[in-house]
Each structure stands twice: as C-alpha cells, then as structure tokens.
Design an enzyme around this catalytic site. Sequence first.
Site, mmCIF file in Angstrom:
data_model
loop_
_atom_site.group_PDB
_atom_site.id
_atom_site.type_symbol
_atom_site.label_atom_id
_atom_site.label_comp_id
_atom_site.label_asym_id
_atom_site.label_seq_id
_atom_site.Cartn_x
_atom_site.Cartn_y
_atom_site.Cartn_z
ATOM 1 N N GLU A 142 -9.075 -3.705 -8.650
ATOM 2 C CA GLU A 142 -8.848 -2.447 -7.924
ATOM 3 C C GLU A 142 -9.872 -1.374 -8.266
ATOM 4 O O GLU A 142 -10.206 -0.532 -7.442
ATOM 5 C CB GLU A 142 -7.438 -1.907 -8.227
ATOM 6 C CG GLU A 142 -6.306 -2.748 -7.665
ATOM 7 C CD GLU A 142 -6.006 -3.974 -8.520
ATOM 8 O OE1 GLU A 142 -6.514 -4.061 -9.661
ATOM 9 O OE2 GLU A 142 -5.256 -4.856 -8.047
ATOM 10 N N PHE A 183 -0.776 -0.160 -7.974
ATOM 11 C CA PHE A 183 -2.113 -0.436 -8.513
ATOM 12 C C PHE A 183 -3.081 0.706 -8.199
ATOM 13 O O PHE A 183 -3.927 1.056 -9.015
ATOM 14 C CB PHE A 183 -2.629 -1.776 -7.988
ATOM 15 C CG PHE A 183 -1.678 -2.911 -8.245
ATOM 16 C CD1 PHE A 183 -1.047 -3.026 -9.484
ATOM 17 C CD2 PHE A 183 -1.378 -3.832 -7.268
ATOM 18 C CE1 PHE A 183 -0.146 -4.059 -9.731
ATOM 19 C CE2 PHE A 183 -0.478 -4.871 -7.501
ATOM 20 C CZ PHE A 183 0.140 -4.988 -8.739
ATOM 21 N N ARG A 219 4.765 -2.126 5.821
ATOM 22 C CA ARG A 219 4.009 -3.272 6.329
ATOM 23 C C ARG A 219 4.941 -4.311 6.955
ATOM 24 O O ARG A 219 6.153 -4.199 6.864
ATOM 25 C CB ARG A 219 3.251 -3.905 5.183
ATOM 26 C CG ARG A 219 4.242 -4.447 4.181
ATOM 27 C CD ARG A 219 3.672 -5.439 3.228
ATOM 28 N NE ARG A 219 4.769 -6.101 2.545
ATOM 29 C CZ ARG A 219 4.683 -6.625 1.345
ATOM 30 N NH1 ARG A 219 3.566 -6.560 0.672
ATOM 31 N NH2 ARG A 219 5.718 -7.227 0.811
#
Lengths: 349, 283
Positions: free
Chosen positions: A94, A119, A202
């Site tokens: 990340e 993250f 999502r």
Amino acid sequence: MTHEPPFGAHSRRKSKYTPRVAPGAGGARTSAMIASLDAEGRETVAAPFGHALRELAAARDDIVGLSADLSKYTDMHVFANAYPDRFYQMGMAEQVMISAAAGLAREGFTPFATTYAVFASRRAYDFIAMAIAEENLPVKIVCALPGLTTGYGPSHQATEDLAIFRGMPNLTVVDPCDAVETAQATHAIAAHPGPVYMRLLRGKVPDVLGRYGYKFKLGKAQTIRDGRDVLFVSSGFMTMRVLDAAERLAADDVDCAVLHVPTIKPLDVETIAAEAAKSGRLVVTAENHTVIGGLGEAVAGALMRAGVHVPFRQVGLPDEFLDAGALPTLHHQYGLSVDAISASVKSWL
Amino acid sequence: MTADPAKAGSNVSLARRAWAIRRNALLMGEVQGQGYIGQALGAADLLAVTHFHAMRYRPGEPEWEGRDRFYLSIGHYAIALYAAMIEAGILPDDEIATYGMDDSRLPMSGMASYTPGMEITGGSLGHGLGIAVGAALGLKRKQNPAFLYNLLSDGELGEGSTWEAVMSAVQWKLDNLIAVVDFNNQQADGPTREALARTPEAAKWAAFGWYAQEIDGNDLNALVAAFDAARAHAGPEPRVIICNTRMCKGIPFLEAREKTHFIRVEPDEWTKALAILDAEKPE
C-alpha cells in the site's frame, strides 16, 4: 483447567462456544467479507464505482487506476478489464501504491487508488499525508470495507477511518450512501482538483436515493425527508438506515427528518446549522463509524461554534475493537440496525 | 535554450562545480550556525555530476516538460541541493543568506511548495523512491524519454516502504529510474551499519533485479563513469548507484568530528572552513 486471559477484560476468548439468538439477524451465519450490506427485498446495482470509473475513463485520458492486490474486491476490476494498460497492479504494497499514485499525479494524471479502508488509513497514512495531501495532488483514494461493513473483525473493520482522515489538511472526505450516489460521487471527485478519500460500498450496492430525486453535490448536505420531531444527520449507508427508521417511527407518531451529509470534510456547516436551528427537534447523528472523531463529533463541534444549542445524540459504533460475526448481527449489537436506531430514538424522546 | 551543462556548460570542471557546491553550502550553514553541512559536503561531488554532467534541464524553466527529474527524498539534504541549484542558476545566489529563515524560499527541509526546482516534499524518509516509481510510470505513459533521479540515503534503506518501491520498479521495468544512494554510514543516532544490517549493498539491489553499481562517491571520475553506465545500460532494469561518501568531505577538521549527522560549528570555524576551501579552489 481454566485459562484466564493474560491481560484482563479485553480478551474475547471464551471457555466454550455458546450460540446466541441473533436479534433481528434473520439467521445470518457468515462473517464473510462478501456478506451483503442490506439486500433484503431492495434493488441493487452491481459495482457502481467500477462502472462509473470506466465511463469516466472513456471521457478522460488522464484517469488511471491502481490497486494493492484488491482490484476485484474494490470493483476496480471493471475499469482494469476495460483499460488494462491504464491499470497498475501494485501488489500487496500500500505504501508504494500511494506513493506511485502521487508520482503519476505529478506527471499530470488523475489516479484512482483502491484498497481496504483499514490499510489506507492505518498503514499508508504518512504517505497519503506527505506525498499527496501536503502537495494537494489530485489523487482519489477509494476504499472498501469502511466502518463496520465486514464481520472479519478489527483487522478489516475501519471503524476510525473518518477520524483519521478528518485531521488531514487538504483532503476531501466522502461517505456515499448507495449505488446511485457512489456513481455520481465518482464523477464529482474526479472533477475536484484536490485529493479525496472516498468510502466505497462495493459489489451489489443498494439503490435507495434515486426515488427521492436526490443528486450528489460535493460538499453539500441535502434534506432527503422532512419531519418535526427528530432531525437525523447521517452519512454513508446509515442514511438508508435512518430513512427506514423514520418510516418505523412514523408508525409511532414520531416524525423524523433526514439530512444526508455525504461529504464529511469540508462539512456543510451552513446547511447543518440551519436545519438544526429549526426549533424543537432532537438532533441525532448517525454514522457507520466510531462515535469518536467522525460525523457526530464534527456536527457537534460545528453546532457549538455556530451557537446552535439543541438536544443532541449520536448513533455510531462504540470506542472498541469490534467483534467478529455476521454483519446483521453486529449491526444490531452495535446499534446500527433499523430496530436499534428506532429503539434508541424512542428512549431519547 | 536547452541547458545540457555537460555539453553546453563551458569549460568549468566538475571539480570546480563540486567546490562551488561546497562553498554555497558552507555559506548557508553559516547563516544558521549549524545544520546538515556534513551531508552537503559529502554529497557535493555526486551533485556536481548529476547537475553538471548527467542531467538535462533548463535553469530558467524548472518545470520544463523535457527535464530529467531529480527527487530528493532526504529533505534535510536540501542545503546540498540548494547549493547545487544555485550553482546551476536555478536559484539566485543572493538567497543564500535566507537559508532556513522566516519566509525564505529555502527551508531547512526541502519542500516542493517552497522552492523552484524542488520536485517533491521530502523529509519523511522512505517516500521518494515510491513517488519516483509513479513518476517514472507517468513518464513512460507520456513517452517522455526523461530520466528520473532519486537521491536517497543509507538510513532510508531501513524503511520498509523503500523496499516496496525497489520491488515495484523492477516489476514495471523502470529503465528510466536511477536511484542514487548517498552511503555515508551516518544516521541520527550513529553509524548506519550498526543500526540495521546493510551489507552487502550492491548485491542486495542486484538480487532484487536492479542494475547496481557501487563506487567511491567522492571520486568524480568514478561518478562520471557510473552515471554514464547507468544511463547507457541497455537492459530493462532500474539503475542504482551506491555512492560511498565521507561526511564533511573536503574540510579535514570537520571530517574528524565523531558526530556529523547534525553538527554545530563555532562562528570562527565557518571562516576557517571557507579559508580551507578557498585555498584549494580548482580550475
């Protein structure tokens, strides 16, 4: 032999499995990350962010996408499949994904970078702050699993992402409610010249706001429903919950207004203060986030500074690392279900 | 005007450029009475080679699209880069006296928003190479043949994010990326090699898939050869030049100091240091 938790009360280790009767959970059994947010009988749209990004990319050559091994889990795959040469799979890294997005922005591109909210907020914070926000670069960080939208436990539950990102100068923070708003917000944040953090719903995402004739405007809070007893001030999917709670409460002759605040920062203080100042209503903020540092405290602070003194309550997650379990069970347990919201409001009136 | 100083830049020798960079840095250090002068003196030779041999840029047009980019990860080396940019004519030399002062364009830690020619905001270590990866991808996407140089430090190799970027650069075959490591074996708390296992340096980068060279970073001929080889290398690998340098190079009484990461220099010592330098002005 009994093992005592070594560090006292915080351990969740149990001596044995004890099934509970999940209140209002409809027999939900899975803690899987793909568990549906709220699909019972509601219309849904598949991957609204991915499709919106693909449309956007058709019109704008500067749009590029990056993901850190989570393209399929952030709906980025829709864009990646349509524009494979404009998608950068950065691997499980990340920090370099965020830094590389900054570098692409320096060279004139508008990168959309996706990962999970935990993250981005916890692991990549310094990189977002210094490589992107400090230089006001047009990188759009779009993150799945915001707040409590997975039953996987604290490793994947970004219950404090808004608190973390609200403190970052230059960063615009968006928490859309449903599929329609997610698609509209994707276009709107691309048009915004600065950096953005957007929470992502999502997969199959409920379609809620369309029937209210609602259209997303970056930085604007909008009244979805009016009412004389309670003013819900909500963001994200909690707007869908408080709309349902408002229906429920109407049966008990409690008339609730809903002010939807999808842009957490900069906060639309003017609209929020004006709505809260209308006399006689209990103000209830509702957010998919810890009660610390998110929408609720942002609204409370704004009202105090604006000199608007009203009864005020918060619906939100407790200041705890949350349990693993099925999402409907957890939402009820932590007060985000329609039943729990309705009960809370009645107890506060 | 395309200033390719290696070709167009008159007859001024690299030794003279390095001398001028050291002198500019000493003058800035004197303004504050302290600072990262050790790093600037140590890196002066490699900066002479980047800015007066290897890189293409236009001094009066720091945003020129065709320029080679120079990313300074290590914000505290700003004094060194300012010194080089002043010598290059990117920054005016009358701003030397403002180094680190209120409202100066030359803050002690390098930031893109303050200084023309400063490409990124450094200072939080382990960021530069990752940003460079993205910018190198962007250059390729634009079919811009410029090189991307990233100056990082040995201490910065302790940051895990640097190694994410090391792997990513190989993954994307960034043959337009040249990492330059100033290995002076000094970080804030002491010798770098006593902090995290750092050897073997070049072999480690090579094992990750980089075209790696390790040289004496205070040897101008070695630097020129290494930068030429890095640019000319035909393979798809990103390139790294590990420059073993000596902190405070060129001023022997400062080189002898044990703690050189952030040094305090007495007022009369600046004069003494400048006198040493001026006595050895190269042609």
